[in-house]
Write an enzyme that holds these catalytic residues in place. Structure first.
Site, PDB file in Angstrom:
ATOM      1  N   CYS A 152       6.235  -4.613  16.060  1.00 55.58           N
ATOM      2  CA  CYS A 152       5.655  -3.615  16.980  1.00 55.58           C
ATOM      3  C   CYS A 152       4.209  -4.020  17.294  1.00 55.58           C
ATOM      4  O   CYS A 152       3.423  -4.313  16.394  1.00 55.58           O
ATOM      5  CB  CYS A 152       5.703  -2.218  16.376  1.00 55.58           C
ATOM      6  SG  CYS A 152       7.386  -1.673  16.081  1.00 55.58           S
ATOM      7  N   GLU A 173       0.821  -1.205   0.000  1.00 61.05           N
ATOM      8  CA  GLU A 173       0.000   0.000   0.000  1.00 61.05           C
ATOM      9  C   GLU A 173       0.859   1.260   0.000  1.00 61.05           C
ATOM     10  O   GLU A 173       1.953   1.284   0.565  1.00 61.05           O
ATOM     11  CB  GLU A 173      -0.915  -0.007   1.226  1.00 61.05           C
ATOM     12  CG  GLU A 173      -2.008  -1.058   1.095  1.00 61.05           C
ATOM     13  CD  GLU A 173      -2.890  -1.170   2.319  1.00 61.05           C
ATOM     14  OE1 GLU A 173      -4.112  -1.162   2.146  1.00 61.05           O
ATOM     15  OE2 GLU A 173      -2.365  -1.272   3.431  1.00 61.05           O
ATOM     16  N   CYS A 226      -1.503   5.961   9.914  1.00 65.88           N
ATOM     17  CA  CYS A 226      -0.315   5.260  10.398  1.00 65.88           C
ATOM     18  C   CYS A 226      -0.679   3.942  11.055  1.00 65.88           C
ATOM     19  O   CYS A 226      -1.560   3.887  11.901  1.00 65.88           O
ATOM     20  CB  CYS A 226       0.391   6.079  11.475  1.00 65.88           C
ATOM     21  SG  CYS A 226       0.987   7.608  10.886  1.00 65.88           S
ATOM     22  N   CYS A 250       6.520  -6.938   7.387  1.00 69.25           N
ATOM     23  CA  CYS A 250       7.547  -6.375   8.255  1.00 69.25           C
ATOM     24  C   CYS A 250       7.853  -7.395   9.337  1.00 69.25           C
ATOM     25  O   CYS A 250       6.978  -8.142   9.762  1.00 69.25           O
ATOM     26  CB  CYS A 250       7.016  -5.086   8.900  1.00 69.25           C
ATOM     27  SG  CYS A 250       8.209  -4.261   9.984  1.00 69.25           S
ATOM     28  N   SER A 306      10.773   6.248  15.546  1.00 69.52           N
ATOM     29  CA  SER A 306       9.585   5.795  16.272  1.00 69.52           C
ATOM     30  C   SER A 306      10.010   5.450  17.684  1.00 69.52           C
ATOM     31  O   SER A 306      10.571   4.393  17.935  1.00 69.52           O
ATOM     32  CB  SER A 306       8.998   4.565  15.576  1.00 69.52           C
ATOM     33  OG  SER A 306       8.616   4.917  14.275  1.00 69.52           O
ATOM     34  N   LEU A 307       9.753   6.380  18.592  1.00 64.14           N
ATOM     35  CA  LEU A 307      10.211   6.203  19.972  1.00 64.14           C
ATOM     36  C   LEU A 307       9.110   5.556  20.816  1.00 64.14           C
ATOM     37  O   LEU A 307       9.299   4.505  21.398  1.00 64.14           O
ATOM     38  CB  LEU A 307      10.644   7.559  20.531  1.00 64.14           C
ATOM     39  CG  LEU A 307      11.467   7.559  21.795  1.00 64.14           C
ATOM     40  CD1 LEU A 307      12.727   6.725  21.655  1.00 64.14           C
ATOM     41  CD2 LEU A 307      11.844   8.996  22.194  1.00 64.14           C
ATOM     42  N   HIS A 308       7.967   6.206  20.862  1.00 67.01           N
ATOM     43  CA  HIS A 308       6.753   5.654  21.469  1.00 67.01           C
ATOM     44  C   HIS A 308       6.807   5.367  22.965  1.00 67.01           C
ATOM     45  O   HIS A 308       5.836   4.832  23.520  1.00 67.01           O
ATOM     46  CB  HIS A 308       6.296   4.378  20.738  1.00 67.01           C
ATOM     47  CG  HIS A 308       6.060   4.558  19.270  1.00 67.01           C
ATOM     48  ND1 HIS A 308       5.526   5.696  18.719  1.00 67.01           N
ATOM     49  CD2 HIS A 308       6.300   3.729  18.220  1.00 67.01           C
ATOM     50  CE1 HIS A 308       5.438   5.559  17.410  1.00 67.01           C
ATOM     51  NE2 HIS A 308       5.902   4.380  17.081  1.00 67.01           N
ATOM     52  N   GLU A 357      10.176  -1.870   7.426  1.00 67.55           N
ATOM     53  CA  GLU A 357      11.198  -1.099   8.140  1.00 67.55           C
ATOM     54  C   GLU A 357      12.284  -0.756   7.111  1.00 67.55           C
ATOM     55  O   GLU A 357      13.023  -1.642   6.667  1.00 67.55           O
ATOM     56  CB  GLU A 357      11.750  -1.953   9.297  1.00 67.55           C
ATOM     57  CG  GLU A 357      13.034  -1.456   9.931  1.00 67.55           C
ATOM     58  CD  GLU A 357      13.013   0.018  10.345  1.00 67.55           C
ATOM     59  OE1 GLU A 357      12.063   0.448  11.014  1.00 67.55           O
ATOM     60  OE2 GLU A 357      13.966   0.738   9.963  1.00 67.55           O
ATOM     61  N   CYS A 395       0.977  -2.242  15.577  1.00 67.35           N
ATOM     62  CA  CYS A 395       1.001  -1.944  14.144  1.00 67.35           C
ATOM     63  C   CYS A 395       0.435  -3.094  13.310  1.00 67.35           C
ATOM     64  O   CYS A 395       0.751  -4.258  13.557  1.00 67.35           O
ATOM     65  CB  CYS A 395       2.449  -1.660  13.723  1.00 67.35           C
ATOM     66  SG  CYS A 395       2.615  -1.283  11.970  1.00 67.35           S
ATOM     67  N   CYS A 430       3.408   8.543   0.858  1.00 71.78           N
ATOM     68  CA  CYS A 430       3.947   7.642   1.879  1.00 71.78           C
ATOM     69  C   CYS A 430       4.109   6.284   1.217  1.00 71.78           C
ATOM     70  O   CYS A 430       3.129   5.707   0.743  1.00 71.78           O
ATOM     71  CB  CYS A 430       2.949   7.576   3.046  1.00 71.78           C
ATOM     72  SG  CYS A 430       3.371   6.349   4.292  1.00 71.78           S
ATOM     73  N   ASN A 458      -3.746   4.788  16.188  1.00 74.50           N
ATOM     74  CA  ASN A 458      -4.876   4.365  15.366  1.00 74.50           C
ATOM     75  C   ASN A 458      -5.211   2.939  15.759  1.00 74.50           C
ATOM     76  O   ASN A 458      -4.339   2.077  15.787  1.00 74.50           O
ATOM     77  CB  ASN A 458      -4.513   4.443  13.880  1.00 74.50           C
ATOM     78  CG  ASN A 458      -4.322   5.890  13.457  1.00 74.50           C
ATOM     79  OD1 ASN A 458      -5.214   6.714  13.612  1.00 74.50           O
ATOM     80  ND2 ASN A 458      -3.136   6.214  12.963  1.00 74.50           N
TER      81      ASN A 458
END
Ligand code: SAH
Length: 340
Positions: free
Chosen positions: A115, A91, A332, A111, A213-215, A159, A118, A104, A289
């Site tokens: 995570c 996508e 995202c 992947c 991407s720290l999160h 990634e 995700c 994007c 999301n």
């Protein structure tokens, strides 16, 4: 068959040389593929017919098929499902901002980073995308909307630093002055934080904006949601970002998905603020999301406000990401090739 869209001009010249063809012809073909967006040799009308025939026997130019195209009724965001020759699908999302169109793109089919919040990692990694397949997402997004892409974010499925060589080549191709000529300053690469690869990227002389991407403000929370946190600590990651900044002069941008009850307390904001304080950074908050089958819930509006306020007291730029394309699952972490 050689995929000509993945070759840099000098590689194309070598390939043509081995066929007994001139560098001039190689340059013409590069221009057809990259500047004129033509993938059919029959349409490369300034090449002699025998050369066009020879090329169709030995090589190809990757072109994606549009498997699905959804247009958001809310904000004009377009989500594409593109198919490649082996049936793999990815996508890409085209977003309209005041300053231009941003695409994007995906860098891998699937992947393997795992995570927890995700969607793209649910079925693991299928394969890496070729440089041509990344470039084709940019070109096809333009071709099928009539809009010109000014910015690129490597934030779709995959990634990017886990497909390192192909991503580097893609950056060189898309930035090439005889090709699409998109400036590196208009390109952002998002990573979950592969420290060794960020150091390698810093030395490439390709100063793209790094989004990390720290999160989480600490290892304990980060390890609950991101397997990569078991390989590198937050300290190691932040040190590496500082090295990247020093080397490239580019300000790092940190992504922080706000998850209700997990990482969205004012205490977390203060811990994050004090760790990032002093470096030239930008924090982009993304109310998570929600993804089907995942337990993570987005933070309450008031929690987002309190978090933002607490973080701003550390004098850094804080933005809350505007969610685009939510009605078509284009936000995202919602990207996933459901049809694969
Ligand atoms: N693998 C790269 C790029 C892909 S994801 C990376 O990890 O950065 C792009 C961004 O969306 C990352 O910051 C990612 O952590 C974030 N993301 C993933 N799932 C999400 C979700 N459900 N809600 C909000 N952001 C999410």
């Amino acid at each position: 068959m050689t995929d000509l869209k993945s070759l840099l001009p000098e590689e194309l010249e070598t390939f043509f040389g081995a066929m007994g063809e001139s560098a001039y012809r190689a340059r013409q073909v590069f221009q057809w593929i990259h500047e004129k967006d033509v993938s059919d040799f029959a349409q490369m009308t300034n090449l002699p017919l025998p050369l066009r025939e020879k090329l169709s026997r030995t090589s190809l130019v990757t072109a994606a098929t549009v498997e699905r195209k959804l247009v958001s009724a809310r904000d004009g965001t377009v989500k594409f499902l593109f198919g490649f020759a082996d049936g793999e699908k990815v996508e890409s999302v085209l977003m309209q901002y005041k300053h231009g169109n941003t695409v994007c793109i995906s860098t891998q089919a699937g992947c393997r980073m795992g995570c927890a919040f995700c969607a793209s990692t649910v079925n693991g990694l299928k394969r890496n995308l070729e440089p041509s397949e990344m470039l084709e997402q940019v070109q096809a997004a333009q071709r099928h909307t009539g809009r010109t892409v000014s910015n690129i974010v490597l934030m779709g499925i995959g990634e990017p630093l886990d497909n390192y060589e192909n991503v580097i080549k893609f950056l060189k191709l898309v930035n090439h002055k005889d090709g699409m000529n998109i400036g590196l300053r208009h390109i952002s690469l998002s990573t979950c934080g592969l420290v060794d690869r960020i150091d390698r990227l810093a030395a490439e002389g390709l100063p793209v904006t790094l989004s990390v991407s720290l999160h989480a403000p600490n290892d304990e929370i980060r390890r609950q949601i991101m397997p990569i946190a078991n390989r590198y600590t937050v300290d190691e990651l932040l040190d590496c970002c500082r090295r990247y900044e020093k080397r490239t002069g580019r300000r790092t941008s940190f992504e922080y998905a706000l998850i209700r009850g997990l990482n969205d307390s004012p205490a977390c904001a203060h811990e994050l603020g004090s760790r990032l304080c002093g470096s030239l950074c930008h924090v982009n908050l993304i109310p998570v999301n929600e993804v089907k089958g995942k337990i993570y819930k987005r933070s309450e509006k008031v929690a987002v406000e309190l978090f933002t306020k607490a973080l701003e007291s550390y004098r850094m730029t804080v933005t809350v990401r505007r969610s685009l394309g939510g009605d078509i699952n284009a936000s995202c972490g919602q990207l996933r090739a459901e049809h694969s």
